[in-house]
Design an enzyme around this catalytic site. Structure first.
Site, PDB file in Angstrom:
ATOM      1  N   LYS A 102      29.473  49.433  30.647  1.00  0.00           N
ATOM      2  CA  LYS A 102      30.663  48.884  31.310  1.00  0.00           C
ATOM      3  C   LYS A 102      31.825  49.798  30.989  1.00  0.00           C
ATOM      4  CE  LYS A 102      31.630  45.221  33.844  1.00  0.00           C
ATOM      5  NZ  LYS A 102      30.721  44.526  34.754  1.00  0.00           N
TER       6      LYS A 102
HETATM    7  P1  NAD Z   1      38.114  40.826  41.897  1.00  0.00           P
HETATM    8  O1  NAD Z   1      39.146  41.603  41.196  1.00  0.00           O
HETATM    9  O2  NAD Z   1      37.687  41.280  43.260  1.00  0.00           O
HETATM   10  O3  NAD Z   1      38.545  39.296  42.021  1.00  0.00           O
HETATM   11  C1  NAD Z   1      38.922  38.504  40.923  1.00  0.00           C
HETATM   12  C2  NAD Z   1      39.498  37.199  41.442  1.00  0.00           C
HETATM   13  O4  NAD Z   1      39.783  36.347  40.329  1.00  0.00           O
HETATM   14  C3  NAD Z   1      40.808  37.333  42.211  1.00  0.00           C
HETATM   15  O5  NAD Z   1      40.789  36.433  43.310  1.00  0.00           O
HETATM   16  C4  NAD Z   1      41.860  36.907  41.191  1.00  0.00           C
HETATM   17  O6  NAD Z   1      43.029  36.395  41.811  1.00  0.00           O
HETATM   18  C5  NAD Z   1      41.095  35.833  40.453  1.00  0.00           C
HETATM   19  N1  NAD Z   1      41.645  35.557  39.108  1.00  0.00           N
HETATM   20  C6  NAD Z   1      42.106  36.443  38.195  1.00  0.00           C
HETATM   21  N2  NAD Z   1      42.521  35.795  37.103  1.00  0.00           N
HETATM   22  C7  NAD Z   1      42.292  34.487  37.312  1.00  0.00           C
HETATM   23  C8  NAD Z   1      42.516  33.308  36.558  1.00  0.00           C
HETATM   24  N3  NAD Z   1      43.047  33.364  35.322  1.00  0.00           N
HETATM   25  N4  NAD Z   1      42.156  32.119  37.090  1.00  0.00           N
HETATM   26  C9  NAD Z   1      41.605  32.074  38.329  1.00  0.00           C
HETATM   27  N5  NAD Z   1      41.376  33.142  39.105  1.00  0.00           N
HETATM   28  C10 NAD Z   1      41.728  34.329  38.596  1.00  0.00           C
HETATM   29  O7  NAD Z   1      36.843  40.778  40.901  1.00  0.00           O
HETATM   30  P2  NAD Z   1      35.327  40.538  41.274  1.00  0.00           P
HETATM   31  O8  NAD Z   1      34.676  41.865  41.472  1.00  0.00           O
HETATM   32  O9  NAD Z   1      35.216  39.495  42.335  1.00  0.00           O
HETATM   33  O10 NAD Z   1      34.762  39.965  39.896  1.00  0.00           O
HETATM   34  C11 NAD Z   1      34.900  38.592  39.527  1.00  0.00           C
HETATM   35  C12 NAD Z   1      33.918  38.276  38.397  1.00  0.00           C
HETATM   36  O11 NAD Z   1      32.592  38.573  38.828  1.00  0.00           O
HETATM   37  C13 NAD Z   1      34.116  39.086  37.115  1.00  0.00           C
HETATM   38  O12 NAD Z   1      33.743  38.286  36.017  1.00  0.00           O
HETATM   39  C14 NAD Z   1      33.122  40.230  37.280  1.00  0.00           C
HETATM   40  O13 NAD Z   1      32.759  40.819  36.033  1.00  0.00           O
HETATM   41  C15 NAD Z   1      31.978  39.488  37.933  1.00  0.00           C
HETATM   42  N6  NAD Z   1      31.035  40.334  38.677  1.00  0.00           N
HETATM   43  C16 NAD Z   1      31.452  41.154  39.659  1.00  0.00           C
HETATM   44  C17 NAD Z   1      30.519  41.918  40.357  1.00  0.00           C
HETATM   45  C18 NAD Z   1      30.904  42.798  41.517  1.00  0.00           C
HETATM   46  O14 NAD Z   1      29.993  43.330  42.173  1.00  0.00           O
HETATM   47  N7  NAD Z   1      32.148  42.960  41.853  1.00  0.00           N
HETATM   48  C19 NAD Z   1      29.160  41.864  40.012  1.00  0.00           C
HETATM   49  C20 NAD Z   1      28.773  40.995  38.976  1.00  0.00           C
HETATM   50  C21 NAD Z   1      29.716  40.227  38.343  1.00  0.00           C
END
Ligand code: NAD
Length: 423
Positions: A111
């Site tokens: 990561k």
């Molecule tokens: P992103 O940046 O696209 O979106 C994050 C979202 O969370 C946004 O809508 C933001 O406004 C919201 N957010 C931030 N802080 C917050 C809070 N305190 N309370 C509520 N909402 C909040 O990120 P993403 O890529 O969608 O990732 C989200 C989660 O999924 C993370 O934990 C990430 O590690 C995990 N994840 C992502 C992927 C991927 O392919 N992008 C894959 C596996 C896991």
């Protein structure tokens, strides 16, 4: 252990280690291997001096952690967030190791992250920061060594700048060094939505297993970024009623169901996306969203959202963890006692890394697949992992989380045992 490596000590790292300890104890994992697998294989901290648009220079901290490479090159996303730190990145790297092993992908876990609020940077500042970060972590990454991808706060454009920086150093285009790229430089169809699609695939399997009907199912999704927005859209396409979604400001609620396509249109039209400004439902807090009475709750934002404080009030039937580490250890026990079916993060959100794997394979072959092919193969791999985990959980009378962790850790342990200790 924390005395050994105090730099890593933060709540997310403690959560990852506590989960690992529980699983290692149940599976009676070799003591020596336990010591090694609790800590990252390699950690790099970089300082990134960036010229801002006003001529001043700001220094940002960046990280890349490789947790384990026994099963293949390391794989894991890059996070841009103001609270990124070494311990959080190390925890996320450890989860990536178990996630790749659970899905039987030929990868280890990694990561990366930069401690920055990307929404405060201009596009030029973001590009300079990204290129400097890619240049600083250059010695660690490569298509056969460590392949980054998007995570919170990063996207396909950022992956394109990283791929270009790496390629400039090599002197030729190296598409396989990053996944989650734009299509024009070797990105894959279906990668952007992959994590959300995978969340829906395993949720539908869980509903079938529990005998829950689709047409009466209701959904609440915390987080409306890459994972949350695609999950909400695909859940609705599957016939479920998505009652609530949220971003970091709060959430929208409509008991009759939100019109997700229209919501996405309005959200994206706005230069500064804000759910509140779309005015498409009643305004609720993130806490209220997590406590809604619903069939499926999908935390898809940050870690440690469901804790011992709010877990007693969580009222879903299925918790599908789109985010990494959204549930603390104490909360996990409370949810289990309440009979909530938890699809753990390393299984529920593995669609992202599965399609990243497809992207990497396509880049290596210089041969690209159709979207249907990608969706079908994703479905096959993630539902097979779901059923293996379910069967293992049933046969050993453990939770889905422990079953998933033990399966992942066991594959990694076997790789270490057969490779032996160098020197
Ligand atoms: P992103 O940046 O696209 O979106 C994050 C979202 O969370 C946004 O809508 C933001 O406004 C919201 N957010 C931030 N802080 C917050 C809070 N305190 N309370 C509520 N909402 C909040 O990120 P993403 O890529 O969608 O990732 C989200 C989660 O999924 C993370 O934990 C990430 O590690 C995990 N994840 C992502 C992927 C991927 O392919 N992008 C894959 C596996 C896991």
């Amino acid at each position: 252990m924390t005395e050994l490596f105090a730099e890593l000590d933060n709540p997310t790292f403690r959560l990852a280690v506590a989960q690992f300890d529980q699983a290692a104890e149940i599976m009676n994992l070799d003591r020596n291997l336990r010591q090694r697998l609790k800590l990252p294989q390699r950690s790099l901290i970089v300082t990134l001096p960036i010229r801002m648009d006003d001529g001043s220079i700001n220094v940002f901290m960046g990280y890349r952690v490789q947790h384990d490479s026994a099963r293949g090159p390391c794989k894991g996303g890059i996070r841009y967030h103001p609270e990124v730190n070494l311990g959080e990145v190390a925890a996320l790297a450890m989860w990536m190791t178990w996630k790749c092993a659970l899905a039987e992908l030929p990868y280890g876990g990694a990561k990366g992250g930069v401690r920055v609020n990307p929404s405060r940077l201009s596009s030029g500042e973001l590009e300079r920061l990204t290129r400097r970060y890619a240049a600083e972590i250059f010695p660690l990454i490569g298509p056969d060594k460590d392949i980054p991808a998007p995570d919170v706060g990063t996207n396909a454009q950022i992956m394109a700048w990283m791929m270009d920086t790496y390629s400039q150093q090599m002197g030729y285009a190296v598409p396989g060094v990053m996944t989650g790229k734009p299509r024009s430089i070797g990105g894959s169809l279906g990668r952007e939505e992959a994590t959300g699609r995978g969340v829906v695939d395993v949720t539908l399997e869980a509903m079938r297993h529990l005998g829950l009907a689709l047409d009466t199912a209701t959904v609440a999704v915390q987080g409306f970024g890459n994972v949350g927005a695609h999950t909400a859209r695909i859940m609705r396409e599957a016939g479920m009623r998505v009652m609530a979604v949220s971003d970091k400001e709060g959430g929208l609620y409509n008991e009759r169901g939100l019109d997700i396509p229209e919501l996405l249109r309005r959200y994206r039209l706005d230069g500064h996306p804000s759910l509140r400004d779309t005015k498409m439902g009643d305004w609720i807090t993130n806490q209220e969203l997590l406590e809604l009475n619903c069939t499926v709750l999908v935390p898809a934002a940050l870690s440690e959202q469901i804790t011992k404080r709010n877990a007693p009030r969580v009222r879903c039937r299925i918790l599908a963890e789109g985010a990494n580490g959204p549930t603390t250890l104490e909360a996990d026990q409370i949810l289990t006692d309440k009979g909530i079916f938890v699809i753990p993060d390393i299984l529920a959100n593995s669609g992202g890394v599965i399609v990243s794997y497809f992207e990497w394979v396509q880049d290596a072959q210089r041969f690209f697949w159709t979207e249907k092919n990608i969706q079908d193969r994703l479905h096959d791999i993630i539902t097979a992992a779901f059923h293996r985990t379910l069967e293992f959980a049933k046969s050993t009378k453990t939770t889905m989380r422990m079953a998933a962790l033990i399966s992942g850790i066991d594959r990694v342990a076997k790789a270490h045992q057969v490779r032996g200790l160098y020197p």
